[in-house]
Design a protein around this motif. Structure first.
Motif, PDB file in Angstrom:
ATOM      1  N   UNK A  39      24.658 -41.199  58.899  1.00 12.33           N
ATOM      2  CA  UNK A  39      23.426 -41.846  59.357  1.00 12.33           C
ATOM      3  C   UNK A  39      22.268 -41.349  58.502  1.00 12.33           C
ATOM      4  N   UNK A  40      21.179 -42.104  58.508  1.00 14.56           N
ATOM      5  CA  UNK A  40      19.983 -41.747  57.750  1.00 14.56           C
ATOM      6  C   UNK A  40      18.763 -41.910  58.645  1.00 14.56           C
ATOM      7  N   UNK A  41      17.846 -40.950  58.538  1.00 15.46           N
ATOM      8  CA  UNK A  41      16.575 -41.016  59.259  1.00 15.46           C
ATOM      9  C   UNK A  41      15.491 -41.195  58.207  1.00 15.46           C
ATOM     10  N   UNK A  42      14.718 -42.292  58.324  1.00 20.60           N
ATOM     11  CA  UNK A  42      13.709 -42.623  57.325  1.00 20.60           C
ATOM     12  C   UNK A  42      12.406 -43.021  57.998  1.00 20.60           C
ATOM     13  N   UNK A  43      11.291 -42.508  57.476  1.00 21.96           N
ATOM     14  CA  UNK A  43       9.983 -42.952  57.957  1.00 21.96           C
ATOM     15  C   UNK A  43       9.781 -44.384  57.503  1.00 21.96           C
ATOM     16  N   UNK A  44       9.260 -45.242  58.395  1.00 23.35           N
ATOM     17  CA  UNK A  44       9.084 -46.641  57.998  1.00 23.35           C
ATOM     18  C   UNK A  44       7.704 -46.895  57.403  1.00 23.35           C
ATOM     19  N   UNK A  45       6.971 -45.830  57.112  1.00 19.28           N
ATOM     20  CA  UNK A  45       5.660 -45.948  56.466  1.00 19.28           C
ATOM     21  C   UNK A  45       5.353 -44.638  55.762  1.00 19.28           C
ATOM     22  N   UNK A  46       4.414 -44.668  54.870  1.00 19.18           N
ATOM     23  CA  UNK A  46       3.973 -43.453  54.211  1.00 19.18           C
ATOM     24  C   UNK A  46       3.231 -42.592  55.226  1.00 19.18           C
ATOM     25  N   UNK A  47       3.622 -41.342  55.308  1.00 18.99           N
ATOM     26  CA  UNK A  47       3.024 -40.436  56.299  1.00 18.99           C
ATOM     27  C   UNK A  47       1.625 -39.992  55.887  1.00 18.99           C
ATOM     28  N   UNK A  48       0.756 -39.899  56.871  1.00 20.74           N
ATOM     29  CA  UNK A  48      -0.543 -39.310  56.614  1.00 20.74           C
ATOM     30  C   UNK A  48      -0.414 -37.797  56.753  1.00 20.74           C
ATOM     31  N   UNK A  58      10.314 -43.160  62.927  1.00 23.81           N
ATOM     32  CA  UNK A  58      11.389 -42.918  61.983  1.00 23.81           C
ATOM     33  C   UNK A  58      12.580 -43.756  62.419  1.00 23.81           C
ATOM     34  N   UNK A  59      13.122 -44.545  61.511  1.00 26.40           N
ATOM     35  CA  UNK A  59      14.272 -45.393  61.812  1.00 26.40           C
ATOM     36  C   UNK A  59      15.557 -44.623  61.551  1.00 26.40           C
ATOM     37  N   UNK A  60      16.519 -44.768  62.448  1.00 23.86           N
ATOM     38  CA  UNK A  60      17.833 -44.159  62.286  1.00 23.86           C
ATOM     39  C   UNK A  60      18.813 -45.294  62.010  1.00 23.86           C
ATOM     40  N   UNK A  66      22.751 -50.418  59.369  1.00 25.93           N
ATOM     41  CA  UNK A  66      22.383 -51.025  60.647  1.00 25.93           C
ATOM     42  C   UNK A  66      21.509 -50.059  61.451  1.00 25.93           C
ATOM     43  N   UNK A  67      20.417 -50.561  62.019  1.00 26.33           N
ATOM     44  CA  UNK A  67      19.541 -49.720  62.820  1.00 26.33           C
ATOM     45  C   UNK A  67      20.248 -49.332  64.115  1.00 26.33           C
ATOM     46  N   UNK A  68      20.316 -48.019  64.378  1.00 25.60           N
ATOM     47  CA  UNK A  68      20.967 -47.538  65.591  1.00 25.60           C
ATOM     48  C   UNK A  68      20.012 -46.779  66.507  1.00 25.60           C
ATOM     49  N   UNK A  69      18.765 -46.601  66.072  1.00 21.55           N
ATOM     50  CA  UNK A  69      17.799 -45.919  66.921  1.00 21.55           C
ATOM     51  C   UNK A  69      16.480 -45.683  66.217  1.00 21.55           C
ATOM     52  N   UNK A  70      15.563 -45.098  66.966  1.00 20.14           N
ATOM     53  CA  UNK A  70      14.238 -44.756  66.445  1.00 20.14           C
ATOM     54  C   UNK A  70      13.824 -43.408  67.015  1.00 20.14           C
ATOM     55  N   UNK A  71      13.051 -42.669  66.232  1.00 19.52           N
ATOM     56  CA  UNK A  71      12.425 -41.433  66.686  1.00 19.52           C
ATOM     57  C   UNK A  71      10.933 -41.623  66.483  1.00 19.52           C
ATOM     58  N   UNK A  72      10.132 -41.387  67.526  1.00 22.09           N
ATOM     59  CA  UNK A  72       8.684 -41.548  67.410  1.00 22.09           C
ATOM     60  C   UNK A  72       8.026 -40.183  67.541  1.00 22.09           C
ATOM     61  N   UNK A  73       7.280 -39.797  66.515  1.00 28.58           N
ATOM     62  CA  UNK A  73       6.463 -38.594  66.559  1.00 28.58           C
ATOM     63  C   UNK A  73       5.062 -39.063  66.894  1.00 28.58           C
ATOM     64  N   UNK A  74       4.593 -38.705  68.083  1.00 26.24           N
ATOM     65  CA  UNK A  74       3.272 -39.152  68.515  1.00 26.24           C
ATOM     66  C   UNK A  74       2.194 -38.263  67.923  1.00 26.24           C
TER      67      UNK A  74
END
Length: 81
Positions: A39-48, A58-60, A66-74
């Motif tokens: 699996x791969x975890x990737x930010x879907x935008x350039x981080x500030x 972050x898309x997993x 195939x997308x299998x999940x998301x991680x949200x850092x608030x």
């Protein structure tokens, strides 16, 4: 990465250059003998800087992309958080 019982189920490595401004992490099979990315975890935008200005999603994806999940850092509510 460990299970609730303390058994290693995978490990995470950062590829060369780490995705540049869009962080990427690779989740590898626990034995590590064949360096297979499961699996791969990737930010879907350039981080500030430091994630201070916005939430980051972050898309997993699995090894087939195939997308299998998301991680949200608030973003923090305040500087001191």
């Amino acid at each position: 990465v460990f299970s609730g019982e303390g058994n290693q189920i995978a490990y995470i490595k950062q590829p060369l250059l780490g995705g540049m401004l869009s962080p990427t992490l690779e989740i590898m099979d626990r034995d590590g003998s064949d360096e297979e990315v499961v699996a791969t975890v990737t930010a879907n935008a350039i981080c500030c800087i430091g994630g201070m200005c916005c939430d980051h999603t972050f898309l997993v994806t699995d090894s087939d992309g195939n997308e299998i999940g998301k991680i949200v850092k608030e973003r923090p509510e305040s500087i001191g958080q």
